[in-house]
Scaffold this motif. Structure first.
Motif, mmCIF file in Angstrom:
data_model
loop_
_atom_site.group_PDB
_atom_site.id
_atom_site.type_symbol
_atom_site.label_atom_id
_atom_site.label_comp_id
_atom_site.label_asym_id
_atom_site.label_seq_id
_atom_site.Cartn_x
_atom_site.Cartn_y
_atom_site.Cartn_z
ATOM 1 N N LEU A 98 0.890 -1.311 -0.031
ATOM 2 C CA LEU A 98 0.108 0.051 0.076
ATOM 3 C C LEU A 98 0.994 1.350 0.058
ATOM 4 O O LEU A 98 1.688 1.324 0.832
ATOM 5 N N GLY A 99 0.460 2.041 -0.907
ATOM 6 C CA GLY A 99 1.296 3.413 -0.926
ATOM 7 C C GLY A 99 1.416 4.228 -2.331
ATOM 8 O O GLY A 99 0.770 3.430 -3.320
ATOM 9 N N GLN A 100 1.759 5.351 -2.357
ATOM 10 C CA GLN A 100 1.589 6.243 -3.347
ATOM 11 C C GLN A 100 2.661 6.475 -3.952
ATOM 12 O O GLN A 100 3.882 6.978 -3.089
ATOM 13 N N ALA A 101 3.204 5.832 -5.212
ATOM 14 C CA ALA A 101 4.639 5.992 -5.689
ATOM 15 C C ALA A 101 4.923 7.476 -5.859
ATOM 16 O O ALA A 101 3.867 8.254 -6.593
ATOM 17 N N GLU A 102 6.198 8.158 -5.785
ATOM 18 C CA GLU A 102 6.199 9.507 -5.643
ATOM 19 C C GLU A 102 7.530 9.791 -6.653
ATOM 20 O O GLU A 102 7.577 10.904 -7.406
ATOM 21 N N HIS A 103 8.407 8.882 -6.810
ATOM 22 C CA HIS A 103 9.617 9.315 -7.743
ATOM 23 C C HIS A 103 10.302 7.665 -8.022
ATOM 24 O O HIS A 103 10.267 6.803 -7.309
ATOM 25 N N VAL A 104 10.797 7.771 -9.217
ATOM 26 C CA VAL A 104 11.603 6.421 -9.768
ATOM 27 C C VAL A 104 13.292 6.836 -9.998
ATOM 28 O O VAL A 104 13.454 7.787 -10.506
ATOM 29 N N ASP A 105 13.876 6.141 -9.313
ATOM 30 C CA ASP A 105 15.504 6.263 -9.631
ATOM 31 C C ASP A 105 15.830 5.137 -10.792
ATOM 32 O O ASP A 105 15.959 3.910 -10.390
#
Length: 436
Positions: free
Chosen positions: A75-82
């Motif tokens: 559960l979570g909101q993805a905020e950035h991708v490395d």
């Protein structure tokens, strides 16, 4: 050797189907992680029926853990991708930040409400993308009718009984059609409104006809049903400014209302634009195999991806549930192929037709390009939805049966406040926290 980890961001049509197909192919050989803000797949096409009391919310909310065996839900909101470090950052429902590494990444983050630079719209309009907005609209419509009944001011009563929908596409047309039936039924239960004009609904769009992009037959049927029902359909017209008291239209008219419903379309999730990769109108550019160029470990599908339309060279596939559902399956198979299971294949699909449920006994459909309307289209529409839903079919069918036999329950629960569903929301599937 440890199992490879495949991370899927988003559990909409594309993400859900990717996870389901991968689970069946991998059979435990890979760790499949699904990142999503909530624990259900939302069957969005039936959202108007939740907003108008035909279906209960859980009917179109399909459990992820209950229908995706072998898939780990985070559960979570993805905020950035490395991209270089092959990690994603996310925030869980309690505000905690964490990171997940991946060997393969599927970006299926979906879309959010499309915004236009029109004064007052962000402050006074509400979108229609997620469950919180549908529940808010149901309470809001009920509340406006009840407040109109209690008012002694004719002008206030008329404003509260006026509802404006902007956007005559698939969603806007269905919201107006179902909403008109719902508010008419509510008004008949209130003494001071029963003998007056029924609630007024306006459907606006700058396009020359309703359902732009869909077959002409469906547009004619939809407009006829809406007009016969009493909806004021105004094409070539939109909102010039929105205020607390009402909306100024581009035609020069002013409409007093407390209800502005924004259905002008969607835009890709902002996560896509933050990647620093090439985009096409906000959608992440991918090849025909749903791979992100230069990043063979990254795939994208659904509303977040600009997928080449091989049936129409030079174009990309439209943002529809049909394409997202099938792109998810293609992405899963191509990921499996990258590990030596099968061969990768390009995405190619022709639309099998569309259905538009207009409430009551009315609908428009064109299965396999066969134009239908009325009860035949209604049967096709509901049959299509039941077949497409990955769960809750019996419960949904039971709700439809009960709705046909019993009057609607006209109560507002007050669970979703107006400030919890702002139009400018990067996560419309979740109520906004107090303060933004």
């Amino acid at each position: 050797m440890s199992r490879p980890r495949i991370v899927i961001v988003g559990a909409g049509f594309a993400g859900y189907q990717t996870a389901r197909t991968l689970s069946r192919i991998a059979k435990g050989a890979a760790e499949i992680v699904l990142v999503n803000p909530h624990d259900y797949f939302l069957y969005v096409p039936l959202l108007p029926e939740v907003a108008t009391g035909t279906l209960e919310p859980r009917r179109i909310s399909v459990s992820l853990t209950g229908t995706l065996p072998g898939v780990r839900l985070v559960l979570g909101q993805a905020e950035h991708v490395d991209l270089d470090g092959r990690r994603i950052g996310l925030t869980d429902p309690e505000g905690n930040h964490r990171e997940l590494s991946y060997d393969r990444l599927v970006l299926a983050a979906g879309s959010v409400n499309k915004l236009l630079p029109i004064p007052g719209v962000t402050e006074h309009a509400h979108g229609f993308r997620g469950m919180p907005e549908a529940l808010y609209l149901r309470d809001h419509m009920t509340r406006q009718i009840e407040l109109a009944d209690a008012s002694d001011d004719p002008a206030e009563r008329e404003a509260r009984c006026t509802f404006v929908v902007v956007g005559a596409g698939y969603t806007g047309s269905e919201v107006a059609a179902h909403g008109k039936l719902f508010t008419d039924a509510l008004a008949r239960k209130h003494g001071s409104l029963r003998d007056r004009e029924p609630p007024r609904w306006l459907l606006l769009d700058v396009a020359p006809r309703v359902l732009p992009g869909l077959p002409e037959h469906m547009a004619r049927t939809t407009e006829r049903v809406l007009t016969d029902r009493g909806v004021d359909v105004r094409m070539g017209t939109s909102v010039d400014e929105a205020t607390k008291e009402g909306v100024h239209l581009t035609s020069g008219d002013f409409v007093a209302t407390r209800s502005l419903i924004w259905c002008v379309g969607v835009r890709p999730d902002p996560l896509v634009g933050d990647l620093g990769l090439p985009v096409d109108k906000g959608r992440l550019c991918v090849d025909e195999y749903l791979n992100v160029p230069g990043h063979p470990e990254v795939f994208a599908c659904g509303d977040a991806a600009a997928v080449p339309d091989l049936n129409h060279p030079g174009e990309v596939t439209p943002m529809t549930a049909q394409h997202a559902w099938r792109q998810g399956k293609t992405a899963a198979r191509n990921i499996a192929a990258s590990y030596g299971r099968g061969e990768r294949a390009p995405y190619r699909h022709r639309d099998l037709g569309f259905v538009v449920d207009l409430g009551g006994a009315s609908a428009a459909a064109n299965p396999l390009q066969l134009p239908l309307s009325g009860l035949a289209a209604k049967a096709v529409s509901r049959g299509y939805h039941l077949m497409s839903m990955p769960g809750n079919r019996v419960r949904t069918g039971a709700d439809w049966l009960l709705d046909a036999m019993l009057p609607k329950q006209a109560v507002q629960l007050g669970l979703v406040r107006s400030d919890a569903v702002p139009l400018e929301n990067t996560a419309p599937e979740l109520p906004a926290r107090s303060g933004g």
